[in-house]
Each structure stands twice: as C-alpha cells, then as structure tokens.
Design a protein around this motif. Structure first.
Motif, PDB file in Angstrom:
ATOM      1  N   VAL A  62     -44.067  23.365  87.569  1.00 40.85           N
ATOM      2  CA  VAL A  62     -42.664  23.752  87.703  1.00 40.85           C
ATOM      3  C   VAL A  62     -42.385  24.030  89.173  1.00 40.85           C
ATOM      4  O   VAL A  62     -43.092  24.813  89.814  1.00 40.85           O
ATOM      5  CB  VAL A  62     -42.346  25.006  86.872  1.00 40.85           C
ATOM      6  CG1 VAL A  62     -40.850  25.317  86.932  1.00 40.85           C
ATOM      7  CG2 VAL A  62     -42.813  24.851  85.439  1.00 40.85           C
ATOM      8  N   LEU A  73     -39.542  19.942  86.068  1.00 38.35           N
ATOM      9  CA  LEU A  73     -40.850  19.795  85.442  1.00 38.35           C
ATOM     10  C   LEU A  73     -41.484  18.478  85.869  1.00 38.35           C
ATOM     11  O   LEU A  73     -40.814  17.444  85.945  1.00 38.35           O
ATOM     12  CB  LEU A  73     -40.722  19.796  83.914  1.00 38.35           C
ATOM     13  CG  LEU A  73     -40.244  21.077  83.233  1.00 38.35           C
ATOM     14  CD1 LEU A  73     -40.152  20.838  81.729  1.00 38.35           C
ATOM     15  CD2 LEU A  73     -41.181  22.226  83.525  1.00 38.35           C
ATOM     16  N   PHE A  78     -46.843  27.027  88.674  1.00 39.42           N
ATOM     17  CA  PHE A  78     -45.468  27.499  88.884  1.00 39.42           C
ATOM     18  C   PHE A  78     -45.312  27.857  90.354  1.00 39.42           C
ATOM     19  O   PHE A  78     -45.485  29.006  90.755  1.00 39.42           O
ATOM     20  CB  PHE A  78     -45.214  28.734  88.002  1.00 39.42           C
ATOM     21  CG  PHE A  78     -43.826  28.824  87.434  1.00 39.42           C
ATOM     22  CD1 PHE A  78     -42.719  28.985  88.246  1.00 39.42           C
ATOM     23  CD2 PHE A  78     -43.623  28.750  86.063  1.00 39.42           C
ATOM     24  CE1 PHE A  78     -41.453  29.084  87.728  1.00 39.42           C
ATOM     25  CE2 PHE A  78     -42.356  28.848  85.510  1.00 39.42           C
ATOM     26  CZ  PHE A  78     -41.269  29.017  86.351  1.00 39.42           C
ATOM     27  N   LEU A 105     -39.886  26.516  78.620  1.00 41.13           N
ATOM     28  CA  LEU A 105     -39.749  25.355  79.499  1.00 41.13           C
ATOM     29  C   LEU A 105     -39.279  24.113  78.763  1.00 41.13           C
ATOM     30  O   LEU A 105     -38.685  23.223  79.376  1.00 41.13           O
ATOM     31  CB  LEU A 105     -41.093  25.058  80.187  1.00 41.13           C
ATOM     32  CG  LEU A 105     -41.621  26.109  81.143  1.00 41.13           C
ATOM     33  CD1 LEU A 105     -42.995  25.691  81.670  1.00 41.13           C
ATOM     34  CD2 LEU A 105     -40.659  26.333  82.300  1.00 41.13           C
ATOM     35  N   ALA A 150     -36.405  27.987  83.546  1.00 45.57           N
ATOM     36  CA  ALA A 150     -37.539  28.280  84.418  1.00 45.57           C
ATOM     37  C   ALA A 150     -37.584  29.755  84.812  1.00 45.57           C
ATOM     38  O   ALA A 150     -38.666  30.340  84.927  1.00 45.57           O
ATOM     39  CB  ALA A 150     -37.483  27.402  85.670  1.00 45.57           C
ATOM     40  N   ALA A 191     -36.333  21.954  83.712  1.00 41.03           N
ATOM     41  CA  ALA A 191     -36.914  22.913  82.776  1.00 41.03           C
ATOM     42  C   ALA A 191     -35.813  23.579  81.964  1.00 41.03           C
ATOM     43  O   ALA A 191     -34.690  23.768  82.444  1.00 41.03           O
ATOM     44  CB  ALA A 191     -37.716  23.961  83.531  1.00 41.03           C
TER      45      ALA A 191
END
Length: 309
Positions: free
Chosen positions: A136, A141, A117, A97, A174, A171
């Motif tokens: 995320v 982020l 996430f 990340l 991701a 990110a």
C-alpha cells in the motif's frame, strides 16, 4: 456509560486463552523462525475454527463483521501467547483494503496475507507463507513478490522486501487499515507485557536469594508493581482507541502499550536473572517480540508526534 468488555467479549478472550494454553506456541515460534511453518499453521487452523480469522471480514463474505474492540480483545490474547504468523496483516488489515471474494477464504482461514504499508511498514511479514501479497502506497494497492529474507530481532517475524508488481487499483480504506494495524500491534504488545508480568511474578515466588524468595523483597515488589501499573494504565487507552479509531487515540495507545511492554520485558529479565538470557527459556521469545513490535507500524517517535500535533 460502561467502559468494560461485554460478557461475550470476555468469553471470547477466555476461550482464546484456554485454547492457546493447550497448544505449544513456543515450539511453533521456534519452527516458524527457521522456515518450518507446519506447527504454526496448525495453530492458525485451530484459531480459524474459533472464528479469529473471520473477525473483521464482512458478513457478506462469511465473516463476523466484528468491531475494532473485538479485534483488540483477540490480539491481546494472541500477544499473550506469542502466536506466530501474519495475524495483523490478514485479520486486521486486509478486510479494510479489499472488497473481494478473496475475503471468504480469509474468513475460513485458508488464505494468509502479507502487507507492506509505506513508509511505516517497509517490509512485508511472512511473505514466504502468504497467499495474498499486497503493498500500500499513497492509497494504491500493488501486488508484490518477496525479495531475499532479511534478518530480524525476532526470528519468528520473517521480513521480506517487497518487489512491486501489478497495480491493483485504489485501496478500499487505506487510512482505516493503517489505524487497525497500529491498534492490533498495540494490543499484541499489551498481551506480551501481561505474559511477562505473570511469568515474572510466578518466578519471583520461587527463586531464592539469601535464603528467601526474591518476591518477598520490597525492591522486587516495587519493580513488579510498576509494571502492573503501566499495563493497567495502557489498557483503557487501547480500548478507548478501539472505540474511536481516531489517529491521536490510536497513537496514544501504541505508545502506552509499547512503553508498558518494554518495561515488563526489562523487569522480567531482571527478575529471571541469567536464565532469562538462555535461548531455551520462553522469556526470550517475548523479549524479542516486544523489541520488534515497539517499532512496528510506526516508531514511538512517529506516534508521539501524532499525539503532540
């Protein structure tokens, strides 16, 4: 082509096993569940000395730059010994990340991370002890602060709703981070299933009914053989997924490891009988861990649908 672990990977697994066998991970889990992180953090630091926290961190941040296969090897042993803490978030996820100096302290074991996430990981693990907290969503982020502690089927997996804070940008990768989270969870399940099998086989050799060890009865042998078969079939799917990191392969591994571990848990409870229900027995730690992880990082339905699609 050789589909076996290298000598170094086998030695790494053995070293992890030997170290964790000498540490009281069961007591650390029970302390962690009530908010006493001291014993668990001591284990964290010991594993950091062995290089576990540096596995996926790039070499430029003093990490080992290890492959997903190496991660799977390590997380299988963490799952076998039921080690508490945000290992998946910190070791498997965070290096995919971020490209940041923070990873240097991750590699040394000084920084613990908690990651949500959305939508598959809506709650953040161990945010009360984490130094880095990230959510995320759609490849972005955000920092977050933890809300009130939620109840969990596994008390040593302390879950918190993330309260969104500052946007931190895009990110690094991701998609890769999500697949690694699923892969690490699958490896954790495989390790837990192996502990359940080993413990059940040992207990069947000493528990007696009608004047003989229950392990001598054919019905019990068949139950344990089914567990051994399920775990043996899940292992190549796990390491195959670690090689390709293809979403379909990762989902197949997650389903297979989850199913095998769940069967190991059910069988272990049958073999142990009433003692398996007691809070003091180590079996309960794995039963609750397996039940929690089967639905973590994507439900079985989600992963089956990814394979079918």
């Amino acid at each position: 082509m050789r589909f076996t672990l290298s000598g170094e990977q086998q030695q790494f697994s053995s070293s992890l096993h030997d170290l964790l066998s000498d540490l009281d991970t069961e007591a650390a889990n029970r302390s962690w569940a009530v908010g006493d992180h001291g014993p668990g953090l001591k284990i964290w630091r010991r594993l950091a000395e062995l290089g576990v926290t540096a596995l996926a961190v790039p070499e430029k941040y003093d990490g080992l730059g290890a492959t997903p296969v190496d991660l799977a090897v390590g997380f299988e042993r963490l799952g076998y010994h039921c080690v508490p803490g945000p290992w998946t978030d910190t070791v498997a996820i965070l290096p995919s990340l971020l490209d940041d100096e923070l990873l240097t302290s991750v590699a040394s074991g000084e920084t613990l991370a908690s990651v949500s996430f959305a939508p598959h990981v809506p709650y953040a693990l161990d945010s009360d002890v984490a130094d880095a907290r990230l959510s995320v969503e759609d490849g972005r982020l955000r920092a977050f602060t933890p809300g009130a502690l939620l109840s969990s089927v596994d008390g040593s997996r302390r879950l918190f709703p993330p309260v969104a804070g500052d946007d931190l940008g895009t990110a690094l990768d991701a998609d890769r981070a999500f697949e690694l989270g699923c892969l690490a969870t699958a490896a954790h399940l495989l390790g837990a299933g192996r502990w359940l099998l080993d413990t059940s086989v040992a207990y069947a050799a000493q528990r007696k009914q009608y004047g003989r060890e229950i392990g001598g009865y054919q019905a019990v042998k068949h139950l344990l053989a089914d567990v051994a078969t399920g775990l043996a079939l899940a292992e190549p799917l796990l390491f195959g997924a670690a090689v390709t990191l293809d979403p379909r392969d990762v989902s197949a591994a997650k389903v297979a490891c989850g199913d095998a571990a769940h069967l190991a848990a059910r069988t272990g409870l049958q073999v142990h009988g009433a003692i398996g229900y007691t809070a003091e027995h180590a079996l309960g730690l794995r039963l609750s861990r397996v039940r929690a992880l089967v639905g973590a990082w994507g439900t079985p339905r989600f992963h089956r649908e990814r394979v079918l699609s």
